[in-house]
Design a protein around this motif. Structure first.
Motif: not given
Length: 100
Positions: A4, A8, A77, A81
């Protein structure tokens, strides 16, 4: 590394590239036509580019932020993202209509 977190960061990198391209096109158009609308788009692109460059710095070089994100809950996370990915979709749409 978290998948993740890397997703991102990848979205932020793509945002930077696309925004730099948009800012270039809109700056050229503003110099040619001087339209306030184009100036508004240029300012928007520059501010969003600054935000994404800061995010890229935080994701890539800031050890405190990096460890905080890496150690955070998976939902944080995924949320981070998702925000970066949604921003990428919006910017990609702007790129599409700008280049047409």
């Amino acid at each position: 590394m978290s998948l993740w977190f890397e997703a991102a960061r990848g979205a932020v990198v793509l945002n930077v590239v696309l925004l730099a391209g948009l800012a270039t096109v809109w700056a050229r158009n503003y110099r040619s036509h001087g339209a306030k609308h184009t100036l508004g788009l240029l300012v928007f692109a520059c501010v969003l580019l600054a935000q994404n460059l800061l995010a890229l710095y935080l994701y890539s070089l800031d050890p405190t932020f990096h460890s905080w994100m890496y150690d955070s809950a998976p939902v944080a996370q995924r949320g981070t993202m998702a925000m970066n990915a949604l921003e990428l979709v919006a910017i990609a749409f702007l790129v599409k209509i700008t280049w047409e």
